[in-house]
Design an enzyme around this catalytic site. Structure first.
Site, PDB file in Angstrom:
ATOM      1  N   ASP A 252     -15.397  -7.753  25.549  1.00 26.65           N
ATOM      2  CA  ASP A 252     -14.314  -8.613  25.447  1.00 26.65           C
ATOM      3  C   ASP A 252     -14.364  -9.608  24.552  1.00 26.65           C
ATOM      4  O   ASP A 252     -15.515 -10.232  24.320  1.00 26.65           O
ATOM      5  CB  ASP A 252     -13.731  -8.869  26.633  1.00 26.65           C
ATOM      6  CG  ASP A 252     -12.137  -9.377  26.706  1.00 26.65           C
ATOM      7  OD1 ASP A 252     -11.451  -9.044  25.721  1.00 26.65           O
ATOM      8  OD2 ASP A 252     -11.647  -9.941  27.607  1.00 26.65           O
TER       9      ASP A 252
ATOM     10  N   HIS B 275     -13.138  -7.442  15.536  1.00 25.00           N
ATOM     11  CA  HIS B 275     -13.582  -6.010  15.972  1.00 25.00           C
ATOM     12  C   HIS B 275     -14.479  -5.655  15.062  1.00 25.00           C
ATOM     13  O   HIS B 275     -15.658  -4.844  15.518  1.00 25.00           O
ATOM     14  CB  HIS B 275     -12.209  -5.128  15.815  1.00 25.00           C
ATOM     15  CG  HIS B 275     -11.006  -5.470  16.752  1.00 25.00           C
ATOM     16  ND1 HIS B 275     -11.615  -5.709  18.169  1.00 25.00           N
ATOM     17  CD2 HIS B 275      -9.934  -5.600  16.649  1.00 25.00           C
ATOM     18  CE1 HIS B 275     -10.366  -6.143  18.817  1.00 25.00           C
ATOM     19  NE2 HIS B 275      -9.166  -6.127  17.803  1.00 25.00           N
TER      20      HIS B 275
ATOM     21  N   LEU C  72     -31.137   8.564  25.769  1.00 26.31           N
ATOM     22  CA  LEU C  72     -29.975   7.621  26.124  1.00 26.31           C
ATOM     23  C   LEU C  72     -28.598   8.372  25.958  1.00 26.31           C
ATOM     24  O   LEU C  72     -28.351   9.064  24.646  1.00 26.31           O
ATOM     25  CB  LEU C  72     -29.869   6.357  25.070  1.00 26.31           C
ATOM     26  CG  LEU C  72     -28.687   5.515  25.221  1.00 26.31           C
ATOM     27  CD1 LEU C  72     -28.595   4.942  26.634  1.00 26.31           C
ATOM     28  CD2 LEU C  72     -28.754   4.384  24.129  1.00 26.31           C
TER      29      LEU C  72
END
Ligand code: IPE
Ligand code: IPE
Ligand code: MG
Length: 250
Positions: free
Chosen positions: A21, A38, A132
């Site tokens: 966020d 972003h 991962l």
């Protein structure tokens, strides 16, 4: 004398979830457009994936777009979707080379066609990777995920494939999109908001929550490691009392 390592490498959370966020506020602070934030956030994503890989985190779930995020101005939504396609096409080779598997949760069929296709391609390409697992939550709603699992449970009962007695927490969890993924030990949310915003509502039941004021584009390796260090100082009691955790045989 060598300095003690900042974190215990034998106690790294297997699964870390992140609510990324603050991109918008970060951009605004610099007099820039939200999309600039972003784009900067993608750099943090890359850094956190790399660090997770180094530390031996096995699942990393990133909240990238919620079902509620469709309510944002259309140019922001469009910009986010374009960034997603771009990031995947730029990063998939390196992810694959680093043995990273891509998965998604959320309704990705509801994303624009080019996003859906590039995600499917990247998931297929990386499906056998084992180091991962990067889980992107896209068009994701925790409540919707629970409703979908409930509908599936209902269907299985109607078909007599399970009985109501068999609907344990474990069976229910196996009907969620996260069925093969252990619950996160640690959730980090950046940018100061102390809320869950419809993320992993079932799975966060016993997760350690950590909130930091840092905006996502500024959240990098050192702070991530520091968050793990903070996690390692916590005592996870799971309903027991402290003494039972310290002396498990008593
Ligand atoms: C998080 O940053 C990214 C997404 C929700 C896609 P925000 O865009 O929510 O940034 P703020 O909260 O407005 O600063
Ligand atoms: C949550 O962030 C969703 C993502 C990080 C993708 P928001 O910024 O949309 O959350 P709220 O609406 O402020 O709680
Ligand atoms: Mg926000």
């Amino acid at each position: 004398m060598t300095e003690a390592p900042p974190i215990d490498l034998n106690n790294i959370p297997k699964h870390i979830a992140l609510i990324m966020d603050g991109n918008g506020r970060w951009a605004k602070n610099q007099g820039q457009h939200r999309l600039f934030g972003h784009a900067a956030g993608v750099e943090s994503v890359k850094d956190i994936i790399k660090t997770s890989r180094e530390l031996g985190v096995t699942y990393l779930t990133l909240y990238a777009f919620s079902t509620e995020n469709w309510s944002r101005p259309s140019e922001e939504v469009e910009g986010l979707m374009n960034l997603l396609v771009e990031a995947i096409s730029n990063e998939v080779d390196e992810m694959h080379a680093n043995n990273v598997r891509l998965l998604t949760i959320g309704n990705i069929k509801g994303l624009p066609g080019n996003c859906y296709e590039s995600l499917c391609k990247a998931m297929d390409r990386t499906k056998n990777n084992t180091a991962l697992t990067l889980v992107l939550a896209l068009n994701y709603s925790g409540r919707q995920e629970i409703i979908n699992a409930s509908l599936r449970a209902h269907e299985l009962m109607q078909q007599s494939k399970i009985s109501p007695e068999e609907l344990t927490e474990e069976t229910f969890a196996s009907l969620l999109q996260t069925k093969e993924i252990p619950d996160p030990e640690l959730l980090i949310r950046t940018s100061g908001e102390c809320r869950i915003s419809n993320f992993l509502l079932w799975q966060l039941s016993y997760t350690e929550l950590l909130f930091t004021d840092t905006h996502w584009p500024d959240f990098r390796r050192d702070e991530f490691i520091d968050a793990i260090a903070q996690y390692q100082k916590r005592e996870r009691r799971f309903g027991k009392v402290s003494e039972q955790i310290k002396q498990p045989n008593e």
